[in-house]
Design an enzyme around this catalytic site. Structure first.
Site, mmCIF file in Angstrom:
data_model
loop_
_atom_site.group_PDB
_atom_site.id
_atom_site.type_symbol
_atom_site.label_atom_id
_atom_site.label_comp_id
_atom_site.label_asym_id
_atom_site.label_seq_id
_atom_site.Cartn_x
_atom_site.Cartn_y
_atom_site.Cartn_z
ATOM 1 N N ASN A 10 -5.281 2.739 -4.105
ATOM 2 C CA ASN A 10 -4.297 1.310 -4.126
ATOM 3 C C ASN A 10 -5.120 0.313 -4.686
ATOM 4 O O ASN A 10 -5.865 -0.356 -3.921
ATOM 5 C CB ASN A 10 -3.939 1.113 -2.551
ATOM 6 C CG ASN A 10 -3.142 -0.149 -2.363
ATOM 7 O OD1 ASN A 10 -2.848 -0.836 -3.301
ATOM 8 N ND2 ASN A 10 -3.188 -0.411 -1.321
ATOM 9 N N TRP A 11 -4.659 -0.088 -5.754
ATOM 10 C CA TRP A 11 -5.211 -1.005 -6.521
ATOM 11 C C TRP A 11 -5.016 -2.595 -6.316
ATOM 12 O O TRP A 11 -5.610 -3.425 -6.491
ATOM 13 C CB TRP A 11 -5.059 -0.954 -8.033
ATOM 14 C CG TRP A 11 -5.862 0.062 -8.807
ATOM 15 C CD1 TRP A 11 -6.657 0.986 -8.217
ATOM 16 C CD2 TRP A 11 -6.150 0.379 -10.124
ATOM 17 N NE1 TRP A 11 -7.075 1.860 -8.978
ATOM 18 C CE2 TRP A 11 -6.942 1.271 -10.392
ATOM 19 C CE3 TRP A 11 -5.819 -0.206 -11.446
ATOM 20 C CZ2 TRP A 11 -7.575 1.885 -11.484
ATOM 21 C CZ3 TRP A 11 -6.121 0.137 -12.650
ATOM 22 C CH2 TRP A 11 -7.221 1.111 -12.838
ATOM 23 N N LYS A 12 -3.948 -2.566 -5.151
ATOM 24 C CA LYS A 12 -3.405 -3.913 -4.749
ATOM 25 C C LYS A 12 -3.386 -4.909 -6.069
ATOM 26 O O LYS A 12 -2.717 -4.500 -7.007
ATOM 27 C CB LYS A 12 -4.635 -4.378 -3.845
ATOM 28 C CG LYS A 12 -4.929 -3.392 -2.783
ATOM 29 C CD LYS A 12 -5.693 -3.928 -1.546
ATOM 30 C CE LYS A 12 -5.760 -2.547 -0.506
ATOM 31 N NZ LYS A 12 -6.543 -3.300 0.566
ATOM 32 N N HIS A 93 2.756 -1.359 3.493
ATOM 33 C CA HIS A 93 1.323 -1.820 3.702
ATOM 34 C C HIS A 93 1.183 -3.036 4.433
ATOM 35 O O HIS A 93 1.857 -3.842 4.451
ATOM 36 C CB HIS A 93 0.814 -1.952 2.285
ATOM 37 C CG HIS A 93 -0.607 -1.855 2.149
ATOM 38 N ND1 HIS A 93 -1.230 -3.149 2.527
ATOM 39 C CD2 HIS A 93 -1.374 -1.087 1.964
ATOM 40 C CE1 HIS A 93 -2.686 -2.776 2.427
ATOM 41 N NE2 HIS A 93 -2.786 -1.419 2.289
ATOM 42 N N GLU A 95 -0.611 -5.373 4.054
ATOM 43 C CA GLU A 95 -0.745 -6.596 3.597
ATOM 44 C C GLU A 95 0.632 -7.208 3.323
ATOM 45 O O GLU A 95 0.707 -8.189 3.397
ATOM 46 C CB GLU A 95 -1.777 -6.481 2.180
ATOM 47 C CG GLU A 95 -3.230 -6.345 2.477
ATOM 48 C CD GLU A 95 -4.086 -5.551 1.600
ATOM 49 O OE1 GLU A 95 -3.541 -5.377 0.594
ATOM 50 O OE2 GLU A 95 -5.153 -5.220 2.040
ATOM 51 N N GLU A 163 -3.617 3.152 8.595
ATOM 52 C CA GLU A 163 -4.735 2.040 8.155
ATOM 53 C C GLU A 163 -4.605 1.245 9.250
ATOM 54 O O GLU A 163 -3.877 -0.118 9.335
ATOM 55 C CB GLU A 163 -4.180 1.482 6.854
ATOM 56 C CG GLU A 163 -3.759 2.728 5.878
ATOM 57 C CD GLU A 163 -4.038 1.807 4.574
ATOM 58 O OE1 GLU A 163 -4.769 2.315 3.752
ATOM 59 O OE2 GLU A 163 -3.187 0.828 4.198
ATOM 60 N N GLY A 169 -10.546 -3.404 3.820
ATOM 61 C CA GLY A 169 -11.445 -4.154 3.138
ATOM 62 C C GLY A 169 -12.609 -4.739 3.911
ATOM 63 O O GLY A 169 -13.137 -5.919 3.500
ATOM 64 N N SER A 208 -11.485 1.236 4.202
ATOM 65 C CA SER A 208 -12.886 1.092 4.018
ATOM 66 C C SER A 208 -13.338 2.671 3.870
ATOM 67 O O SER A 208 -14.406 2.875 4.415
ATOM 68 C CB SER A 208 -13.567 0.501 5.110
ATOM 69 O OG SER A 208 -13.155 -0.941 5.084
ATOM 70 N N GLY A 230 -10.304 -0.631 -2.232
ATOM 71 C CA GLY A 230 -11.685 -1.054 -2.900
ATOM 72 C C GLY A 230 -12.287 -0.188 -3.881
ATOM 73 O O GLY A 230 -12.620 -0.381 -5.091
HETATM 74 P P1 PGA Z 1 -9.748 -0.670 1.542
HETATM 75 O O1 PGA Z 1 -7.951 -0.570 1.598
HETATM 76 O O2 PGA Z 1 -9.991 0.789 1.236
HETATM 77 O O3 PGA Z 1 -10.209 -1.641 0.476
HETATM 78 O O4 PGA Z 1 -10.149 -0.790 3.038
HETATM 79 C C1 PGA Z 1 -7.351 0.502 1.916
HETATM 80 C C2 PGA Z 1 -6.016 -0.101 1.833
HETATM 81 O O5 PGA Z 1 -5.478 -1.158 2.183
HETATM 82 O O6 PGA Z 1 -5.032 0.822 1.520
#
Ligand code: PGA
Length: 248
Positions: A10-12, A93, A95, A163, A169, A208, A230
């Site tokens: 997931n590149w966000k 998600h 976020e 998640e 993150g 993470s 990430g």
């Molecule tokens: P992260 O993000 O691996 O950077 O913790 C995971 C995600 O939000 O899908």
């Protein structure tokens, strides 16, 4: 029931056309791991060039609108991402729940919209740190699943991702026992909603995940893969996670 492992990136809101060069190494690792499904969700503007550059990889969107078309300025439909080359989308998600106020019901509607276009769906759930501290993680995740999983969900098109928000993150991860406990509860909840089809739905862990912790997390009961933020941005960091999944 054996479920194929799935490693999804997931590149966000990261990446650029130049960054698509990372997909070359990721595609090569995916080809060398035929027992693992590899997917990469990228920003809308990168879907078409990513799909062109890495035709063997499953490229996806990070979100879609719940409507098929219409007066929704700034939004993008499932049909649009599909035409651009997406084969799947994330929905719900954390976020988007935090930044855009999206709810589990929104995730349900977006999953249904994606399904209408034949896209695979990775639907995200997970508790906040305050909810975890208040011993409410299990109930929160159960309620999110209940409200977001469509009745017709099955493993051919639907994947769940657990998640915990506080692990995203941050470099912090739950203990393996905490991960296994939530995944077991998620599986049981899916069973109450969709019956035997629950056995075919993959449940990913996200938050993470790195090349260092992937092997132990992926070996947990009911963990069928990883959703990686990430560490999906470069082949150097993402490939070890694919390799760890392939070795299980
Ligand atoms: P992260 O993000 O691996 O950077 O913790 C995971 C995600 O939000 O899908």
């Amino acid at each position: 029931m054996t479920r194929r492992k799935l490693v999804a990136g997931n590149w966000k809101m990261n990446g650029s056309r130049a960054a698509l060069a990372e997909l070359d190494g990721i595609a090569a690792a995916a080809a060398a791991a035929p027992n693992v499904d590899v997917m990469v969700a990228v920003p809308f503007t990168l879907i078409a060039p990513a799909a062109d550059r890495a035709p063997t990889l499953s490229i996806g969107a990070e979100d879609v609108h719940e409507a098929d078309s219409g007066a929704h300025t700034g939004c993008v439909s499932a049909a649009m991402v599909k035409e651009a080359g997406a084969r799947f989308t994330l929905v719900g998600h954390s976020e988007r729940r935090m930044d855009q106020g999206e709810t589990s019901h929104d995730a349900w509607a977006k999953a249904a919209a994606a399904r209408r276009q034949g896209l695979h769906v990775i639907s995200c759930c997970g508790e906040t740190e305050a909810e975890r501290d208040a011993d409410r993680a299990e109930r929160v995740v159960q309620a999110q699943i209940e409200k977001s999983v469509p009745d017709n969900a099955d493993g051919s098109w639907f994947t769940l991702a657990y998640e915990p928000r506080w692990a995203i993150g941050t470099g912090r991860t739950p203990t393996l026992e905490q991960i296994a406990a939530i995944h077991a509860i998620a599986r049981a909840k899916l069973r109450t909603l969709i019956g035997d089809a629950a056995d075919g739905v993959r449940i990913l862990y996200g938050g993470s995940v790195t090349g260092d912790n992937a092997a132990t997390i992926l070996a947990c009961d009911n963990v069928d893969g990883a959703l990686v933020g990430g560490a999906s941005l470069t082949a150097a960091k993402f490939v070890p996670i694919i390799t760890a999944a392939a070795a299980l």
